[in-house]
Design a protein around this motif. Structure first.
Motif, PDB file in Angstrom:
ATOM      1  N   SER A 187       0.861  -1.181   0.000  1.00 13.32           N
ATOM      2  CA  SER A 187       0.000   0.000   0.000  1.00 13.32           C
ATOM      3  C   SER A 187       0.896   1.229   0.000  1.00 13.32           C
ATOM      4  N   SER A 224     -11.778  -0.954  -7.840  1.00 15.20           N
ATOM      5  CA  SER A 224     -10.422  -0.502  -8.113  1.00 15.20           C
ATOM      6  C   SER A 224      -9.534  -1.009  -6.974  1.00 15.20           C
ATOM      7  N   ARG A 280      -7.151   2.639  -2.651  1.00 14.15           N
ATOM      8  CA  ARG A 280      -8.056   3.781  -2.497  1.00 14.15           C
ATOM      9  C   ARG A 280      -7.253   5.072  -2.304  1.00 14.15           C
ATOM     10  N   GLY A 281      -7.522   6.061  -3.118  1.00 13.90           N
ATOM     11  CA  GLY A 281      -6.812   7.329  -3.053  1.00 13.90           C
ATOM     12  C   GLY A 281      -5.441   7.300  -3.694  1.00 13.90           C
ATOM     13  N   ASP A 307      -6.882   4.972  -8.593  1.00 10.08           N
ATOM     14  CA  ASP A 307      -8.102   5.674  -8.224  1.00 10.08           C
ATOM     15  C   ASP A 307      -8.097   7.103  -8.769  1.00 10.08           C
ATOM     16  N   ASP A 329     -18.193  10.448  -7.775  1.00  4.96           N
ATOM     17  CA  ASP A 329     -18.756  10.104  -6.467  1.00  4.96           C
ATOM     18  C   ASP A 329     -20.255   9.856  -6.534  1.00  4.96           C
ATOM     19  N   SER A 347     -15.975   0.360  -5.205  1.00  2.00           N
ATOM     20  CA  SER A 347     -15.411  -0.371  -4.072  1.00  2.00           C
ATOM     21  C   SER A 347     -13.933  -0.612  -4.361  1.00  2.00           C
ATOM     22  N   TYR A 348     -13.199  -1.032  -3.318  1.00  2.00           N
ATOM     23  CA  TYR A 348     -11.748  -1.125  -3.465  1.00  2.00           C
ATOM     24  C   TYR A 348     -11.214  -2.433  -2.899  1.00  2.00           C
TER      25      TYR A 348
END
Length: 327
Positions: free
Chosen positions: A70, A136, A139-140, A144, A159, A165-166
């Motif tokens: 991550s 995806s 997230r962020g 994304d 949005d 969802s991730y």
């Protein structure tokens, strides 16, 4: 390969010198250990290959490669000195630099590896996601952000219009997609090829398109500087000769990826836990080319400016200054 412990170091060096070395953890780590890290995606392969090269293994008593899972994990690795060289999404490098983390961008190596894959016949482009679900990963993170930017440029309020969802990682996303837990997903190679081939085997043909192609359509930019290599700046400043070798080894390992695809696929099968034929096929779809950060600066600033339209936070609040870009 030997890992020096504190006690062994004290015995070998003697009290005063050893105490000085131990008293400076960053200096000691850079003298005896070199850490490299990459994501579960193609940039991992050139770094994983590098740690087999004598020129790299000679740099420290211990040379380690590991995958980060991550962006937060990467940030922690770079901040605590665990890793000196890492493959990274380009905007993550900008965020770290603008937050004061002592890193610099060494190069861009990866130019667009993201694709949208869907079982649906009514999704031919991002505007068709309106009212539908999408999975995806990170997230962020880069996947994304790029998807949101491109969708917005094509008229979607992401949005409101898309149920997103991730997954934690692309490989987790791949498994969820293959298990039928998502109809439409954003994935990088080699997960894209794995999804396409495995779905074909069970008689479920997929539709897919490259976000690189959408980027070109939306922005007019010829390529997307998605990922490259960052380096811990203190380590780089203290080790100019080693830094020069890192640059040379990245270039040679990227060339190896492009020219020795069977061998690269064998390494990728080990790193990604995928069958070798799938990794091999995916390598034909990945654009790997090492361009120094300084040389890529114009393309990077174009890319960063585009991302900052969503939010300046996505690049750390501002364009990085000249100190970010290494030659």
């Amino acid at each position: 390969m030997t890992i020096l412990t504190r006690r062994t170091t004290l015995q070998l060096l003697g009290g005063g010198a050893a105490a000085a070395a131990i008293g400076n953890p960053l200096g000691a780590a850079s003298a005896t250990e070199l850490g490299l890290a990459g994501p579960p995606a193609p940039p991992t392969l050139y770094l994983s290959h590098m740690v087999t090269q004598p020129e790299i293994t000679a740099m420290a008593d211990t040379v380690k490669f590991q995958q980060w899972r991550s962006p937060d994990m990467l940030t922690a690795m770079m901040s605590n000195g665990q890793v000196q060289v890492a493959a990274t999404p380009s905007n993550t490098a900008a965020i770290l630099y603008n937050k004061g983390v002592k890193i610099k961008l060494l190069d861009i190596t990866t130019w667009g590896v993201l694709h949208l894959i869907t079982r649906r016949d009514d999704i031919k482009g991002l505007p068709d996601l309106k009212g539908k679900t999408l999975m995806s990963f990170f997230r962020g993170g880069m996947p994304d952000i790029v998807t949101r930017y491109l969708a917005g440029k094509q008229g979607l309020d992401f949005d409101k219009d898309v149920d997103v969802s991730y997954a934690s990682t692309p490989m987790e996303g791949l498994q969820m997609f293959l298990a039928g837990k998502a109809e439409t997903i954003i994935l990088p190679e080699p997960a894209v090829t794995a999804a396409m081939l495995k779905s074909k085997i069970v008689g479920q043909p997929l539709n897919t398109f490259s976000l690189q192609d959408v980027w070109t359509e939306v922005t007019g930019g010829t390529r997307m500087p998605q990922a490259g290599t960052l380096v811990q700046s203190e380590w780089a400043d203290k080790n100019p000769e080693k830094l020069a070798q890192i640059k040379a080894s990245i270039a040679s390992s990227v060339d190896w990826m492009n020219n020795e695809k069977d061998a690269c696929a064998a390494l990728g099968a080990k790193e990604f836990g995928l069958p070798m034929p799938i990794v091999r096929k995916s390598l034909d779809k990945v654009h790997m080319e090492r361009v120094s950060a300084a040389e890529a600066r114009e393309e990077l600033e174009f890319f960063f400016t585009a991302l900052s339209e969503l939010s300046p936070k996505l690049i750390g609040g501002k364009l990085p200054d000249a100190g970010f870009y290494l030659d």
